[in-house]
Design a protein around this motif. Structure first.
Motif, PDB file in Angstrom:
ATOM      1  N   ILE A   1       2.216  10.274  -2.620  1.00 47.77           N
ATOM      2  CA  ILE A   1       0.451  10.106  -1.977  1.00 47.77           C
ATOM      3  C   ILE A   1       0.896  11.132  -1.149  1.00 47.77           C
ATOM      4  CG2 ILE A   1      -1.702   9.281  -1.811  1.00 47.77           C
ATOM      5  CD1 ILE A   1      -1.060   6.652  -2.732  1.00 47.77           C
TER       6      ILE A   1
ATOM      7  N   LEU B   1      -3.608  11.711  -4.543  1.00 48.39           N
ATOM      8  CA  LEU B   1      -3.955  10.387  -5.306  1.00 48.39           C
ATOM      9  C   LEU B   1      -3.921  11.364  -6.420  1.00 48.39           C
ATOM     10  CD1 LEU B   1      -6.916   8.215  -3.482  1.00 48.39           C
ATOM     11  CD2 LEU B   1      -4.235   8.247  -4.438  1.00 48.39           C
TER      12      LEU B   1
ATOM     13  N   ASP C   1      -2.442   5.011  -8.050  1.00 50.62           N
ATOM     14  CA  ASP C   1      -1.983   5.218  -6.283  1.00 50.62           C
ATOM     15  C   ASP C   1      -3.443   5.146  -5.778  1.00 50.62           C
ATOM     16  OD1 ASP C   1      -0.227   6.917  -7.046  1.00 50.62           O
ATOM     17  OD2 ASP C   1      -1.322   9.107  -7.221  1.00 50.62           O
TER      18      ASP C   1
END
Length: 210
Positions: A12, A53, A58
């Motif tokens: 991420i 994201l 995520d």
């Protein structure tokens, strides 16, 4: 400082946005000249994890991480993909990457630093969260063995030599490192429909002092 020795999900953070921040106070005189000063010896980094994201999985991973840290309560490790090792991004780490100082025959405890040099300007950044199994140390150009010649304090970024380096001997190091950060908010607001429509939530992070 409450610190959890865990890294924010690197997949991420890869696409995140952020970097160093300085605080400069500028006073413009009546003559038009400026006086500039700073109260900060070191820069402070800020990031936005929301930019990284890419899926609802995520998002779920982010929320779990946020809840486990108690929002702003506990700091953690963050990999800054634009600046995470002692050498150039395209190079391999070497024990000769960064000069930590020169021995005096008495000091056995040395902090890790990364030196930023441009022209006549230079800045030595304290590295307080090196990554385990990436640190390499040399004295006078001779690579040393961890556990025999020195030990590492990975929580503070310090090298403790078994014997103080000789006077004038260059102490150098190579390493990967993380940035100690915390969430800069106690609230994360995410709408599934908005996220699917491409509206990315802001998840600000700020570097903390060790």
């Amino acid at each position: 400082m409450a610190f959890h020795d865990i890294r924010f999900p690197a997949a991420i953070s890869f696409d995140s946005l952020g970097g160093p921040t300085r605080r400069t106070e500028i006073v413009t005189l009546t003559s038009g000249y400026e006086q500039r000063n700073t109260a900060w010896a070191h820069s402070r980094r800020r990031y936005d994890a929301g930019v990284g994201l890419r899926s609802l999985d995520d998002v779920a991973q982010l929320i779990a991480f946020f809840e486990a840290r108690g929002g702003q309560l506990h700091a953690f490790r963050w990999k800054d993909w634009s600046d995470y090792k002692s050498c150039a991004p395209s190079a391999a780490i070497s024990e000769m990457d960064q000069t930590l100082g020169y021995g005096d025959g008495a000091t056995a405890d040395w902090p890790l630093v990364k030196n930023y040099v441009s022209g006549e300007g230079a800045y030595a950044r304290p590295i307080t969260k090196p990554v385990a199994n990436t640190v390499q140390i040399a004295v006078a150009g001779q690579k040393l063995d961890e556990g025999t010649d020195y030990t590492l304090n990975l929580g503070l970024g310090r090298v403790i030599f078994a014997s103080p380096p000789a006077p004038g001997a260059e102490i150098s190091a190579g390493f990967e490192f993380d940035v100690p950060v915390r969430f800069e908010t106690d609230t994360i607001q995410i709408s599934v429909s908005s996220f699917r429509a491409g509206q990315i939530p802001s998840v600000p992070l700020i570097e903390v002092r060790p």
